[in-house]
Enzyme design. Structure first.
Site, PDB file in Angstrom:
ATOM      1  CG  ASP A 167      -1.694  -1.146   1.380  1.00  0.00           C
ATOM      2  OD1 ASP A 167      -1.684  -2.286   0.676  1.00  0.00           O
ATOM      3  OD2 ASP A 167      -2.913  -1.122   1.965  1.00  0.00           O
ATOM      4  CD  GLU A 396       0.257  -5.192   9.238  1.00  0.00           C
ATOM      5  OE1 GLU A 396      -0.465  -4.770   8.047  1.00  0.00           O
ATOM      6  OE2 GLU A 396      -0.027  -4.542  10.269  1.00  0.00           O
TER       7      GLU A 396
END
Length: 428
Positions: A167, A396
């Site tokens: 992203d 993550e």
């Protein structure tokens, strides 16, 4: 690392995947990401298959149950209400029976499906499920080329940074700067309520992310209109390499199932993309680069996205060796590989989302590509980096300089890819 410690990691990883399981889909992690994400689910299935093949297929089936009529598979499916994530369905307003986002994500489903079939203990069950999923995956690939390559160049564009799966990559900075911010509706971010803001995108980037969402929403999410209406049109070498690989895996399965027409169609798409890929090569940086369609030029951003073409065995032997050498060089600048951006670039940030941190899913795809291209020792080194990182927890993503876990914790795809990595390493 001892056998005992590896088994302890595997046990912990399996517990995380189970804890984030919602019956027919998994959430990436509690709080931060409470819904079903597209490529998260597909990659999670790789880990699920080691304990429950049927559950692995169900994960992908649930995702494709929400495929749009035009073939697109959305990047988020909002199965149940939850206000801990922004932007939610009230922002997207796509009008789907089960709310979804209106953009997509990297098409890893084809390569995952082939792996599920080829490694299944119950071949009859796997083939039955794959026969039903294959036309849906092919329709998604068809959609990519129809809607994101209207001029027929052979390569598809992303219209929003979120579609890349990476992203906040530095790759998108120049093109994103062209996106206006006037008229963005007031909003309250949720991500920075769960994670340190220093690890997340800046507000200026978020404003532009939301401007694009609003622009596409105002066009009624009509994919026939979005490409030309978007000020952000970037040909990402990573997503195109994943599409080539998945198309070739679709073709392989179609041949196996006797569907010659589908196999030829997928092979033809992959061949067109392969022929176009040389236009993304940088002789100076020794890797592939994104192409900004609006500006009409390559983007000089040496990120890991330009190395993922190894996954599809793209380029000639010299180019594949150059990408291998780039990975080796990147690993020399950090304690843990592989950083998602070149640490010698002044824009590199070790802790900020996709601007430098390591991700196990990227390591997994790189190692797969290195193996495919005959660089087994380098693949093993990348897998060893992944095993070292998860000793710091199932985060993550990770700081490549220190190994510190960042972003969400108890993260599903990190755990699932650890399980898959251990199995891959054992089989090597």
């Amino acid at each position: 690392m001892t056998t005992h410690s590896l088994e302890a990691l595997r046990t912990r990883a399996a517990a995380i995947v189970r804890d984030n399981d919602r019956g027919a889909y998994t959430v990436p992690t509690k709080g931060l990401y409470p819904f079903q994400w597209n490529w998260d689910s597909c990659l999670t299935a790789l880990g699920q298959r080691h304990s429950d093949e049927r559950r692995a297929f169900l994960e992908i089936e649930t995702l494709f149950a929400h495929q749009w009529p035009d073939g697109m598979v959305p990047h988020i499916v909002f199965h149940t209400p939850d206000d801990s994530y922004f932007p939610g369905p009230d922002v997207w307003r796509t009008g789907r029976p089960t709310p979804t986002s209106g953009i997509t994500q990297p098409p890893v489903a084809g390569l995952v499906l082939r792996r599920l079939v080829e490694t299944a203990a119950d071949q009859a069950f796997a083939e039955e499920k794959a026969r039903a999923l294959l036309p849906k995956i092919a329709a998604w690939h068809r959609w990519f080329h129809a809607m994101r390559d209207p001029a027929g160049s052979g390569l598809v564009a992303i219209l929003h940074p979120w579609e890349s799966g990476r992203d906040n990559s530095i790759d998108w900075d120049d093109a994103l700067a062209r996106v206006p911010t006037e008229g963005v509706e007031p909003y309250v971010r949720r991500d920075t309520q769960h994670v340190d803001a220093a690890e997340r995108p800046h507000k200026a980037e978020y404003d532009r992310y939301l401007w694009l969402v609003q622009r596409f929403r105002d066009l009624g999410w009509d994919n026939r209109l979005l490409h030309d209406a978007s000020p952000f049109q970037v040909v990402d070498p990573a997503i195109n390499a994943i599409l080539v690989r998945s198309d070739e895996d679709v073709a392989h399965l179609a041949e196996r199932f006797g569907d010659k027409a589908l196999a030829e169609e997928a092979q033809a798409r992959a061949a067109r993309a392969r022929a176009a890929f040389d236009g993304l090569w940088s002789a100076d940086l020794r890797q592939y680069l994104p192409f900004d369609r609006v500006a009409g030029q390559l983007i000089a951003s040496p990120s890991v996205g330009g190395l993922l073409p190894l996954l599809a065995g793209l380029g000639n032997a010299e180019k594949r060796a150059a990408m291998r050498d780039r990975i080796r060089t990147l690993r020399t600048h950090v304690r843990y590989g592989v950083p998602t951006h070149d640490p010698t670039d002044p824009r590199f940030e070790a802790k900020r989302y996709w601007r430098g941190p390591c991700w196990l899913i990227i390591n997994y795809l790189l190692a797969d590509g290195l193996d495919r291209c005959g660089f087994a020792a380098d693949a093993a080194a990348v897998r060893a980096d992944s095993l070292a990182l998860v000793e710091n927890g199932f985060a993550e993503y990770y700081d490549p300089l220190t190994g510190e876990g960042l972003g969400g914790g108890n993260f599903t795809w990190t755990a699932a890819i650890l399980i898959e990595t251990l199995a891959t390493s054992a089989a090597a």
